[in-house]
Design an enzyme around this catalytic site. Structure first.
Site, PDB file in Angstrom:
ATOM      1  N   PHE A 111      21.526 -32.999 -15.299  1.00 51.20           N
ATOM      2  CA  PHE A 111      22.539 -32.694 -14.282  1.00 51.20           C
ATOM      3  C   PHE A 111      22.814 -33.856 -13.339  1.00 51.20           C
ATOM      4  CE2 PHE A 111      18.945 -32.036 -11.520  1.00 51.20           C
ATOM      5  CZ  PHE A 111      19.414 -32.045 -10.209  1.00 51.20           C
ATOM      6  N   LYS A 112      21.923 -34.824 -13.281  1.00 55.78           N
ATOM      7  CA  LYS A 112      22.134 -35.949 -12.365  1.00 55.78           C
ATOM      8  C   LYS A 112      23.386 -36.744 -12.729  1.00 55.78           C
ATOM      9  CE  LYS A 112      18.412 -34.802 -10.203  1.00 55.78           C
ATOM     10  NZ  LYS A 112      17.170 -35.520 -10.073  1.00 55.78           N
ATOM     11  N   ASP A 113      23.828 -36.636 -13.998  1.00 56.11           N
ATOM     12  CA  ASP A 113      25.078 -37.307 -14.396  1.00 56.11           C
ATOM     13  C   ASP A 113      26.276 -36.791 -13.605  1.00 56.11           C
ATOM     14  OD1 ASP A 113      23.948 -38.933 -16.417  1.00 56.11           O
ATOM     15  OD2 ASP A 113      24.050 -37.291 -17.860  1.00 56.11           O
ATOM     16  N   LEU A 116      25.906 -38.957 -10.535  1.00 61.49           N
ATOM     17  CA  LEU A 116      25.667 -40.394 -10.686  1.00 61.49           C
ATOM     18  C   LEU A 116      26.657 -41.092 -11.608  1.00 61.49           C
ATOM     19  CD1 LEU A 116      21.821 -40.402 -10.421  1.00 61.49           C
ATOM     20  CD2 LEU A 116      23.392 -41.785  -9.056  1.00 61.49           C
ATOM     21  N   THR A 146      16.965 -38.649 -12.281  1.00 66.93           N
ATOM     22  CA  THR A 146      17.802 -39.489 -11.425  1.00 66.93           C
ATOM     23  C   THR A 146      17.762 -40.946 -11.880  1.00 66.93           C
ATOM     24  OG1 THR A 146      17.638 -38.087  -9.465  1.00 66.93           O
ATOM     25  CG2 THR A 146      18.065 -40.407  -9.080  1.00 66.93           C
TER      26      THR A 146
END
Length: 499
Positions: A111-113, A116, A146
């Site tokens: 989910f950090k995409d 980011l 992350t």
């Protein structure tokens, strides 16, 4: 405009706050006021693409960015085939009254995409807006996801140097491989002897070391952050709460105005905090259910009002949640105290000096009204992965499994029949060994090698392995440095001298 949660910084524009990352007083930047949206705004989102929804919501917070700038940033982040789903963040029905919001269709399968892929574009735009000439040194502490997402998002971005610190023994093998094989001339990756909190504390100390920062400035460098302490990392996450709701209404799973629960596997409190901002903006959210693993510091806090990091640290099947200091909680405290930065400052000082702080009953009652909380251990996590796949044919990664089980327990204990949306934070392939063991039993895993496990898991859950993960098998390891937490400033300096 943006303020620090600790109240000792002048008002800044969004671009200035994003460029700085963390406030000079050690606090986190927060919007001076949270924008409120009416029902027609939410209704309009139904007919929009994810990119259009993102631009509409970002405009409310990043008011010094032009509409064209935001549209360009969003198109670069979520377009161009970077996400395997055209919906970017699809909502999938798994069982009656339970949906999964899949946030792992981006290039790193986590989910950090969602944030980011966008942050580097927001930051590059911000640097131009404020006329910043220095090289921006982005320090990242990661519990696994992350780090890779930041490396992927910032690879070869002009005017940036990125340094990622991860706990040497605290990430999955796939997560480690994703980081240590990363290409890009402006990127460095370091393993830290210790856990995630050691890495995160080390990064925060570097930020607050005035002498160190002055030395960097003399060399033409300035520090910033890609962790969720940076507002530019947090604000994109608000979008997918609105997007999920719009999709459910559009697909006639709920009626406009119906309330929903979001169940969020939570470590640093950024993901669930984005949901809180969405609720404050007017999205019809009933509860934000906070799900933790055995490092249940948040569960204890949300039920007792006492935050204590003075406890045993556990390495679990859900390593991205193996965190004892949840940085973004500071932003929530700022909101529930009606922006009382003096009080927030006092609590953070107590956490720093004694390892704990205690909020009053009035504040606790306000928090409990929104944030039910629960936790599950590794045995329950594995059992849930196996059971959900058997019953519904749906494969959960360990973090999503934690959220699923907490959601079920909450429903049983409260009788709350509100629609549950499980925020699914990673592809099951990122934690392939744990998921495969849970589905077939460790004794039936044919081959212990990482990539054989990926293939076996693919056959069992009938999904293709994301290409970016299969490619890791043949990628060269480029980053091998290991350092102690006390050596992190020296490592940063040495890396910059080599530039």
């Amino acid at each position: 405009m943006y303020l620090s949660t600790r109240g000792q910084v002048d008002r800044l524009t969004a671009a200035q706050a994003i460029a700085q990352g963390i406030a000079p007083d050690g606090g986190l930047f927060v919007p001076e006021a949270i924008p409120f949206v009416d029902e027609p705004f939410i209704v309009r989102l139904q007919s929009l693409s994810y990119q259009e929804r993102a631009a509409a919501i970002l405009q409310l917070f990043l008011t010094d960015y032009t509409e064209d700038e935001l549209k360009s940033c969003v198109a670069g982040a979520y377009g161009g085939g970077k996400f395997s789903s055209p919906a970017v963040a699809p909502v999938v029905k798994v069982s009656d009254r339970t949906f999964a919001l899949e946030l792992w269709h981006g290039p790193t399968s986590a989910f950090k995409d969602m944030a980011l892929q966008l942050l580097p574009r927001l930051l590059s735009c911000a640097l131009k807006k404020i006329g910043e000439q220095a090289q921006i040194v982005i320090l990242v502490a990661t519990s696994g996801d992350t780090g890779k997402a930041a490396l992927e998002g910032f690879m070869d971005v002009e005017q940036t140097q990125v340094m990622v610190f991860y706990p040497e023994e605290g990430v999955s093998q796939i997560q480690r491989l994703q980081m240590v094989t990363q290409e890009g001339e402006n990127l460095k990756v370091f393993a830290v002897k210790g856990n995630f909190d050691d890495a995160q504390t080390g990064v925060k100390r570097i930020f607050s070391d005035n002498a160190f920062n002055a030395e960097l400035a003399n060399g033409g460098f300035k520090l910033s952050s890609a962790n969720s302490i940076n507002w530019g990392r947090l604000v994109p996450q608000i979008v997918y709460y609105f997007s999920a709701y719009a999709d459910l209404v559009r697909n006639q799973q709920i009626t406009q105005g119906d309330k929903v629960n979001f169940v969020v596997p939570t470590g640093n409190f950024g993901n669930i905090l984005a949901g809180y901002y969405a609720k404050q903006m007017g999205l019809p959210i009933n509860k934000l259910i906070c799900a933790s693993n055995s490092n249940n510091v948040l569960t204890d806090f949300l039920t007792t009002g006492v935050y204590s990091r003075n406890r045993q640290f556990y390495k679990t099947y859900s390593p991205s949640m193996d965190i004892l200091i949840s940085s973004n909680l500071e932003r929530l405290l700022y909101q529930v105290t009606n922006q009382d930065s003096k009080q927030v400052n006092q609590w953070m000082e107590e956490l720093n000096t004694t390892g704990e702080y205690r909020i009053g009953d009035e504040y606790l009652a306000a928090i409990k009204e929104v944030f039910p909380a629960g936790w599950v251990d590794d045995v329950q996590t594995a059992t849930t992965i196996g059971r959900v796949h058997k019953e519904f044919g749906y494969a959960l990664d360990p973090h999503t499994a934690v959220a699923w089980q907490v959601a079920e327990t909450y429903r049983q204990q409260t009788g709350d029949t509100t629609m549950n949306i499980i925020v699914s934070t990673a592809s099951p392939f990122k934690f392939n060994q744990t998921v495969l063991n849970a589905l077939v039993g460790a004794e039936r895993v044919n081959d212990k090698s990482e990539f054989a496990v990926l293939k076996q898991l693919s056959q069992i859950i009938d999904r293709p392995v994301p290409p970016a993960l299969t490619e890791l098998e043949h990628k060269a390891v480029r980053h091998t440095t290991i350092c102690g937490k006390q050596d992190m400033p020296m490592v940063v300096k040495a890396a910059l001298k080599s530039k």
